[in-house]
Design a protein around this motif. Sequence first.
Motif, PDB file in Angstrom:
ATOM      1  N   ASP A 268      75.705  40.810 127.702  1.00 29.65           N
ATOM      2  CA  ASP A 268      74.811  41.880 128.158  1.00 29.65           C
ATOM      3  C   ASP A 268      74.360  42.723 126.747  1.00 29.65           C
ATOM      4  O   ASP A 268      74.920  43.623 126.604  1.00 29.65           O
ATOM      5  CB  ASP A 268      75.446  42.873 128.874  1.00 29.65           C
ATOM      6  CG  ASP A 268      76.857  43.338 128.400  1.00 29.65           C
ATOM      7  OD1 ASP A 268      77.307  42.484 127.869  1.00 29.65           O
ATOM      8  OD2 ASP A 268      77.104  44.384 128.633  1.00 29.65           O
TER       9      ASP A 268
ATOM     10  N   GLN B 179      73.924  46.442 125.786  1.00 32.55           N
ATOM     11  CA  GLN B 179      73.082  47.189 126.725  1.00 32.55           C
ATOM     12  C   GLN B 179      73.580  48.655 126.785  1.00 32.55           C
ATOM     13  O   GLN B 179      72.747  49.680 127.174  1.00 32.55           O
ATOM     14  CB  GLN B 179      72.853  46.466 127.749  1.00 32.55           C
ATOM     15  CG  GLN B 179      72.113  45.336 127.827  1.00 32.55           C
ATOM     16  CD  GLN B 179      71.851  44.408 129.173  1.00 32.55           C
ATOM     17  OE1 GLN B 179      72.439  44.853 130.168  1.00 32.55           O
ATOM     18  NE2 GLN B 179      71.180  43.367 129.347  1.00 32.55           N
ATOM     19  N   VAL B 180      74.810  48.726 127.075  1.00 35.54           N
ATOM     20  CA  VAL B 180      75.534  50.232 127.390  1.00 35.54           C
ATOM     21  C   VAL B 180      75.079  51.003 126.074  1.00 35.54           C
ATOM     22  O   VAL B 180      75.145  52.327 126.426  1.00 35.54           O
ATOM     23  CB  VAL B 180      77.105  49.986 127.337  1.00 35.54           C
ATOM     24  CG1 VAL B 180      77.567  49.762 126.086  1.00 35.54           C
ATOM     25  CG2 VAL B 180      77.678  51.363 127.812  1.00 35.54           C
TER      26      VAL B 180
ATOM     27  N   THR C  96      84.155  44.591 123.332  1.00 33.37           N
ATOM     28  CA  THR C  96      82.448  43.529 123.737  1.00 33.37           C
ATOM     29  C   THR C  96      82.321  42.836 122.543  1.00 33.37           C
ATOM     30  O   THR C  96      81.730  41.661 122.721  1.00 33.37           O
ATOM     31  CB  THR C  96      81.687  45.109 123.728  1.00 33.37           C
ATOM     32  OG1 THR C  96      82.168  45.813 124.811  1.00 33.37           O
ATOM     33  CG2 THR C  96      80.314  44.545 123.941  1.00 33.37           C
TER      34      THR C  96
END
Length: 214
Positions: free
Chosen positions: A60, A12-13, A49
């Motif tokens: 996410d 998402q980032v 991540t």
Amino acid sequence: MEKIEFKNVLPQVFSQREELNSDVWKHDITFEKGHLYLIEADSGMGKSTFCSYVAGYRHDYSGSILFDKRNVGSFQVSDWVDVRQRHLGHLFQELRLFPELTALENVEIKNKLTGFKSREQILEWFDMLGLSDKLNAKIGRMSFGQQQRVAMIRALVQPFDFIIADEPISHLDDKNSRVMADIMLAEARRQGAAVIVTSIGKHMNLDYERVFRL
């Protein structure tokens, strides 16, 4: 577990980025049991991540992650417990050791849960990694490189189909890096498992079959 698939996965980032030059994010890629993979990345491109997504600690992202065609988005806590106990080994970049325990206790606390390795095998690995004199030393008083070696031993005292090593040799000299790579590869081969190494620089010297760029 035979296969891990990433299908159009995007953290998402990174969702607002117009340009994303990656072999992993927003692509369909597959990791298969029994093979060797390297994931190279610049800092901030989602290396840890990626590891957290595979291990189920973060969710996410858009897209899908599948274990043997099963979308992990449907996993319950019990599913993740089973995956982490029997199918997925993980050497964390931040190590996650208990500083108040000794080096040997940090390994034994996990091996008592899995019952997977004999004490003789564990002591042999300590000796191979030059840590036989550190068995009873508190982890919190050991160097980061020494802690990395202990963390790798702990990661190997369980059954796994895939093992993810996140920056496994960042603080090791070439000799200890080679020994650590040899031990991990030998155990992976014994179990018929895949090895996925991530790095932003120095990495294990293995015969990688596929290299991805994050």
